[in-house]
Design a protein around this motif. Structure first.
Motif, short mmCIF file in Angstrom:
data_model
loop_
_atom_site.label_atom_id
_atom_site.label_comp_id
_atom_site.label_asym_id
_atom_site.label_seq_id
_atom_site.Cartn_x
_atom_site.Cartn_y
_atom_site.Cartn_z
N ALA A 39 0.85 -1.18 0.00
CA ALA A 39 0.00 0.00 0.00
C ALA A 39 0.89 1.24 0.00
O ALA A 39 1.84 1.33 0.78
N ALA A 40 0.59 2.19 -0.90
CA ALA A 40 1.43 3.39 -1.03
C ALA A 40 0.57 4.58 -1.44
O ALA A 40 -0.27 4.46 -2.33
N PRO A 41 0.78 5.76 -0.82
CA PRO A 41 0.02 6.94 -1.22
C PRO A 41 0.28 7.36 -2.66
O PRO A 41 -0.60 7.90 -3.33
N ARG A 292 -6.60 5.62 -8.00
CA ARG A 292 -5.86 4.72 -7.15
C ARG A 292 -5.91 3.30 -7.71
O ARG A 292 -6.92 2.89 -8.29
N ASP A 311 -8.43 0.84 -0.67
CA ASP A 311 -8.21 1.81 0.38
C ASP A 311 -8.46 3.18 -0.24
O ASP A 311 -7.94 3.49 -1.31
N GLU A 314 -4.91 5.01 -0.56
CA GLU A 314 -3.68 4.30 -0.90
C GLU A 314 -3.81 3.54 -2.21
O GLU A 314 -4.90 3.08 -2.57
#
Length: 475
Positions: A39-41, A292, A311, A314
């Motif tokens: 998970a990454a912004p 996303r 998410d 994310e």
């Protein structure tokens, strides 16, 4: 308790769970296995191929089971690139213990959470994968980008990985040697490492997939039908390789030399596809107008993607099934103790760019020195059937140019490749696949001599006696 009361209790619990973890799962059919994902912004899928950062705002590996997600590892500034061992008991990953650290290679034991660092270099180390026999491969940042290295020694089928000491000269094997970046996608069941790099190697900007053995020998394109960029390959249980073009999916199958389109729903796909026990594909995709990447399930042949996990803030990428999987074959390296390689071409006139109609008189070897300057190593004769036999420097970026009788260049390789020190290799022609293999006959160049023309620029002290070379050539 009445049916209505029980329904209300379950519904309320589900609603309350959403703001606690920040994630929501809306799939009606969950995979039986636990899923790992990063998970990454912010996520840039191809940044590493230019030597950049894929996760500029950090990342965290999640463990997803029964619709709930939790961090795989706590106390790290960043984690990514989960890779599961063949027995399903351990996980390799890239991690930063502190925000100022470079990416390092770590391993965690699934059941009791024991954690240890396997490699801590001065530069970033990313995308690790298990190799059979107590080794692993990862991409290490260098002056020209990321290059693949193999770590550890061949210690047997069930040998555990050993941490790499600070003085890693004897335990790290460079696998790629060209100007640019190589990022591993995985290890195929035949033991070869699948990796992404720009095409042409060291001279292009279109993502392409390549193969190399764990000793750095036998580098080649997975297929020669180059065109649109493709990356993020994953091998299915069938043996086929599925990958992304970004806005679409395609696959390679052993029955065809060219790629085959996959009739998947329209979306932006990040690559790194996983296959569940039920036969579903677990995809990282941007469906519709979302910005996303979400985890989606797709049954091949279905008309729509099924949401699995998402998410709101994310990107969810790099899905991996946490389960045992087939152990690749161990590659028995046959590299000789030389600092050069011998290369035999059957017919340099053959090419994907079109076969040459006029004969070539010679082939010229060009290489890159330590400073990235092009060096002309010399020329070797090309026989009337297009064959040539040369000795080249090992572990150095090289390319060939075909010359006519006046010394003018008839055709030159667009990119670079390399030969491993001690490698002896035969190719069909210039950028041709095995489907263009010539008849089983002795090339004309070997009718003249069993000795390769030396284009290394020096006589190696490691060279075997002339009698041994002649015997090998005659066989």
């Amino acid at each position: 308790m009445s049916r209505f009361s029980r329904w209300l209790t379950v519904t309320a619990a589900a609603v309350l769970a959403i703001p606690v973890c920040g994630f929501f799962s809306v799939s009606a059919s969950q995979p039986e296995e636990t899923i790992l994902a990063t998970a990454a912004p912010a996520y840039a899928p191809l940044a590493a191929l230019q030597g950049g950062e894929r996760f500029p705002r950090g990342a965290q590996i999640l463990r997803i089971a029964h619709g709930e997600a939790e961090p795989l590892v706590k106390g790290f500034a960043a984690t990514a690139d989960a890779s599961v061992s063949f027995d399903g008991k351990r996980i390799l990953f890239a991690g930063k213990k502190n925000a100022a650290d470079p990416w390092q290679i770590w391993e965690i034991v699934v059941h009791h959470g024991d954690l240890r660092r396997l490699y801590a270099g001065l530069t970033d180390a990313i995308r690790p994968f298990y190799l059979p026999a107590g080794q692993f491969v990862f991409a290490r940042r260098g002056a020209a980008g990321f290059q693949l290295v193999a770590a550890g020694k061949n210690l047997g089928d069930d040998a555990p990985l050993a941490p790499i000491p600070d003085d890693a000269a004897n335990t790290l094997t460079p696998l790629t040697n060209f100007p640019g970046s190589a990022i591993a996608d995985g290890v195929l069941t035949d033991g070869r490492i699948l990796f992404d790099a720009d095409f042409p190697l060291g001279a292009g900007s279109t993502p392409e997939m390549y193969l190399v053995y764990p000793d750095g020998s036998g580098v080649e394109s997975y297929r020669c039908d180059h065109g649109r960029g493709r990356w993020g390959g994953a091998q299915l249980a069938s043996g086929d390789l599925v990958f992304t073009h970004g806005r679409s999916l395609a696959r390679f199958t052993s029955a065809q030399a060219n790629e085959v389109a996959v009739a998947a729903p329209q979306a932006a796909y990040a690559g790194a596809i996983a296959e569940t026990a039920q036969g579903d594909w677990l995809l990282s995709a941007q469906p519709g107008a979302t910005r996303r990447y979400e985890l989606m399930l797709w049954k091949p042949g279905a008309t729509a993607l099924r949401p699995f996990h998402a998410d709101r803030g994310e990107n969810l990428v790099e899905p991996v099934v946490l389960a045992p999987h087939e152990r690749p074959r161990i590659h028995p390296s046959v590299l000789a103790p030389w600092d050069y390689a011998n290369l035999l071409a059957f017919d340099a006139r053959l090419s994907r760019a079109g076969d040459l109609k006029t004969p070539s008189a010679a082939v010229r070897l060009e290489s890159l020195d330590a400073n990235g300057h092009v060096v002309l190593n010399g020329t070797a004769p090309v026989a009337s059937d297009g064959s040539f036999f040369v000795r080249v420097p090992g572990d150095r970026a090289i390319r060939f140019a075909l010359l006519d009788a006046k010394g003018a260049v008839v055709r030159r390789q667009r990119g670079w490749f390399w030969a491993r020190s001690g490698e002896q290799r035969i190719c069909v022609g210039c950028h041709t696949g095995p489907e263009r293999a010539v008849d089983n006959r002795l090339p004309n160049i070997l009718r003249k001599s069993n000795f390769p023309t030396d284009l290394t620029g020096h006589i190696s002290n490691a060279a075997p006696p002339r009698q041994a070379i002649a015997k090998k050539g005659e066989n």
